[in-house]
Enzyme design. Sequence first.
Site, PDB file in Angstrom:
ATOM      1  N   ALA A 174      -0.542   7.547  -2.876  1.00 59.91           N
ATOM      2  CA  ALA A 174       0.287   7.050  -4.186  1.00 59.91           C
ATOM      3  C   ALA A 174       1.305   6.290  -3.447  1.00 59.91           C
ATOM      4  O   ALA A 174       1.404   5.235  -2.634  1.00 59.91           O
ATOM      5  CB  ALA A 174       0.516   8.270  -4.863  1.00 59.91           C
ATOM      6  N   CYS A 175       2.692   6.809  -3.765  1.00 56.02           N
ATOM      7  CA  CYS A 175       3.883   6.002  -3.802  1.00 56.02           C
ATOM      8  C   CYS A 175       3.983   5.672  -2.145  1.00 56.02           C
ATOM      9  O   CYS A 175       4.972   4.912  -1.929  1.00 56.02           O
ATOM     10  CB  CYS A 175       5.174   6.585  -4.448  1.00 56.02           C
ATOM     11  SG  CYS A 175       4.964   7.085  -6.115  1.00 56.02           S
ATOM     12  N   SER A 176       3.747   6.775  -1.318  1.00 53.36           N
ATOM     13  CA  SER A 176       3.750   6.607  -0.256  1.00 53.36           C
ATOM     14  C   SER A 176       2.793   5.951   0.870  1.00 53.36           C
ATOM     15  O   SER A 176       2.565   5.976   2.170  1.00 53.36           O
ATOM     16  CB  SER A 176       4.607   7.982   0.705  1.00 53.36           C
ATOM     17  OG  SER A 176       5.607   8.341   0.026  1.00 53.36           O
TER      18      SER A 176
END
Length: 375
Positions: free
Chosen positions: A157-159
């Site tokens: 996801a975001c990372s």
Amino acid sequence: MSKQKVVISGAGLWNPEHTISNEELVDSYNQFAELYNQQHAAEIEAGELEAKPFSSAEFIEKASGIKSRYSYSKEGVLDPTRMRPQLTERSDEELSHQAEMALAAAEKALTEANKSPEEIDAVIVSCAYTQRSYPAIAIEVQAALNIKGFAFDMLVACSAATFALHRAYEMVAAGTAKAVLVINPELTSPQVNYKDRDSHFIFGDVATATIIEQAETCQSEHSYEILGIKAQTQYSNNIRSNFGYLSHVTDVDPYSADKLFHQNGRKVFKEVCPMAAEHLTNHVTETGLSNEQITRWWLHQANINMNVLIGKKLMGRMPTQQEAPIVLDEYANTASAGSLIAFNLHHKDLQAGDYGVICSFGAGYSIGSLVIQKR
Ligand code: CO8
């Protein structure tokens, strides 16, 4: 096995050609809402259905800092009777959509690093979604660039971008790869619920790429030694998508609202900001530095108010655009690519010896950072 000095030697950024302004997006959403409310007037009147509320461009900019976003496909998103991008299915023999985005960013990163594909020995494609499970998009890109060695996809996801850079760093430090190409083709728009007022404005499409290699082979004009990496995760349902292959057998609607991106944005804001600020301060301290010594913070780009708050916690005052650049006004939230867009657009002015930090935070929850120094 001796530990190698590891550097970031090149970065690449690719944007789709289409942009969608807040005004365009709100106009199509409001037409959709009006149409929906007319079509369901009786149920709404009887209290069986809730009327769709209207969206506002002023709210979006004030609440998030987003003014515009790039979109891989524009027309379908703005059609109030469709409300999702329109893409053409490609045959198995054609380059896939996501590989095409990845390739465009990868070529730019290779040029910046002054490296040829033969000198790369691993490719990681890492992003919030891949358009299929196999064969890996990374292997498709590897083949298109004629790179030897191995390639794999990963999803965080975001990372996704920072965690992939961590894996590349470890490979190069251990000597199991000399140079690694990390690519983040963030094709977010197919997972956006454009019928949801709370989240229809959040995401944009983009691809970033980064070359990580041994310091001794680096021939780049702008390179950065990686001084340290740090990651943490903490389980949270506050940002979630239930889309997945089980929909084939669970006999549910594979495209219902819970199968698309949804979040409790307020909670995310409140919980992630202190986590990210503490993580960053700890990481900088563990590297033997203090926050005052950091010339540039390339932070995750989800919300301008989050970045201001985290910046204030780190610096004790409001960060300037030069110290913690904001790119989400133009790009919106691009899942994991945000901090690397900021890096791509704002790194060449740093002087030798200057310190910087790349950091992601968001879904999972997940936080990933790299402390780097310009060479
Ligand atoms: N227009 C007008 N009014 C609106 C709109 C709109 N578009 N949307 C909401 N409102 C209303 C709300 O309904 C609410 O009304 P009321 O007070 O009557 O209930 C009011 O405005 C205030 O709403 P919020 O409290 O929700 O507003 P916030 O100030 O909290 O702003 C944000 C909302 C912008 C979403 C904000 O909370 C935020 O950005 N939070 C952080 C979220 C975050 O960082 N999320 C991480 C995203 S995930 C990620 O980065 C990667 C995930 C994987 C990729 C996915 C790809 C698809």
